[in-house]
Design an enzyme around this catalytic site. Structure first.
Site, PDB file in Angstrom:
ATOM      1  N   ALA B  93      72.096 -72.630  -0.464  1.00  0.00           N
ATOM      2  CA  ALA B  93      71.359 -73.397  -1.468  1.00  0.00           C
ATOM      3  C   ALA B  93      70.618 -72.505  -2.460  1.00  0.00           C
ATOM      4  CB  ALA B  93      70.357 -74.313  -0.765  1.00  0.00           C
ATOM      5  N   LYS B  94      70.335 -71.282  -2.059  1.00  0.00           N
ATOM      6  CA  LYS B  94      69.661 -70.284  -2.916  1.00  0.00           C
ATOM      7  C   LYS B  94      68.409 -70.847  -3.569  1.00  0.00           C
ATOM      8  CE  LYS B  94      73.730 -67.419  -3.210  1.00  0.00           C
ATOM      9  NZ  LYS B  94      74.862 -68.236  -2.791  1.00  0.00           N
TER      10      LYS B  94
END
Lengths: 267, 267
Positions: B93-94
């Protein structure tokens, strides 16, 4: 499609460069809304109706919607669909990934949600941001110097003669222009706007940190304002949670109007 | 709850340190699945069933699910719910934001989706990542040196004597340990693993870039492997899109098995 000129026109018309941040937390909204079919959207709708004359932008913080999964995304979609067309919509998502993944995020925010803009995290470099600048009429808003203490960890570290955030300003300028690129600059560091403006003389800056985080509107204007204003000042919690009672929307309107009044003198 | 010891045990049992990346793109899945009620989940389910004996982890790339909004989140939730308990689940998802927002992302990934781990972008500093490390038994996987060309823009710039990615390795070590913190290090820069291991001698590294992006498994192992293996090698497109026909799951199994075979000699 929300051009730079349209934004400037709305700012002059409303005498405001306020952005209202919808960080809508189900545990903080007035209890009487919890019986609504979609309490989060009911809250946002009331806040939007109450504040739309005093602001030129709404910033939807994706985290608060994702926290409840698919249901939260439905509330987020309804909120984006409801936003007035004279306000710039911002998906505050802080995304950024390799190209084929950023393509998908661009699709999520610019097509599915139909946001006018999305906030981006630059750590992975320009090729991770480029897909967002391929949408005509849409904006990328790139993190430069943020309002949190952790900005000292990397953003304010020096690479050669310049701070990392300066490198980000200069380098991102290669893939966007002041017509489709803004930067996030925290209100808690007003003097730094002088450095920011060296690299981004005409860019709009999205400025969080006024209100709950303690930044000063006057200081931000003093150091950051340009001829075309060039500022969107965000306030979230101080507006949307101004009251937890039946009068929450009126209280939000009052807070937003107070900020708009403070801004009017600078326009 | 997925401990470091459990991960090592699974690696030794399966003779594999493969992570299968589910970057599931509706435009790339076999056409015969499009008549399913949830084609994305139907694809993921078949891929998981076919590959689970050859891998120890699945990485779900949130962008590909968010691209279709709430419906995509439903597919993502079904996918997380279906993942086998002997595989570490990664929400790729960063994310990373100010504390109260990161709290909400942590809730989204660790509570709502019940992922074992989430990938994080460190630009805003340690206080933006800290909320993810407050969940016992969950992992934060922080971007260090990524596989894309844009990693040259900032990650590989020097701050004093060290690269930015080295600062990230050292600094993030203050909020996590090798029991709950991993780093993303791209397979396209194998020699850099020597520098990485100076700062993260015992941490597991999530390594994308083998396969479609051209990284070499042998080189990554040569420079990055430690006694407890310490590597999760991700392959996405080369496995999940190995065939676009009725045999897509068998073709994926064949690709995953081939990688597992290559890995077995190092365990």
């Amino acid at each position: 499609m929300f051009s730079r000129q349209k934004l400037i026109t709305e700012i002059n018309k409303k005498k405001s460069f306020l952005c209202v941040g919808l960080d809508t937390d189900i545990t903080k909204i007035p209890p009487h809304l919890l019986s609504e079919p979609d309490p989060i959207f009911a809250f946002n709708k009331a806040i939007i109706d109450a504040t739309k004359d005093f602001c030129v932008s709404y910033k939807i913080n994706t985290a608060f919607f994702e926290a409840t999964g698919a249901k939260g995304w439905e509330s987020m979609q309804r909120t984006f669909d409801y936003l007035p067309k004279d306000c710039l919509s911002i998906a505050d998502a802080k995304r950024g990934d390799i190209g084929n993944t950023s393509n998908q995020y661009a699709k999520a925010f610019f097509e599915t949600l139909n946001a006018d803009s999305v906030t981006l995290a630059p750590y992975m470099g320009n090729d991770s941001l480029a897909p967002f600048f391929e949408y005509p009429g849409k904006w990328g808003i790139v993190l430069a110097l943020t309002s949190n203490p952790g900005s000292a960890d990397y953003e304010q570290q020096k690479i050669g003669e310049e701070f990392l955030f300066e490198k980000v300003l200069a380098n991102t300028g290669k893939i966007g222009s002041d017509e489709n690129l803004m930067f996030v600059v925290g209100a808690t560091k007003p003097q730094e706007f002088t450095i920011i403006r060296k690299h981004a003389p005409k860019h709009f800056l999205l400025v969080p940190g006024v209100g709950a985080q303690g930044g000063s509107l006057e200081e931000v204007v003093k150091y950051g304002k340009i001829e075309d204003i060039g500022l969107l000042i965000n306030a979230s919690r101080s507006i949307i949670y101004a009251s937890n009672g039946l009068d929450f929307a009126e209280a939000a309107a009052k807070e937003a109007k107070a900020l708009q009044n403070q801004m009017a003198v600078f326009i």
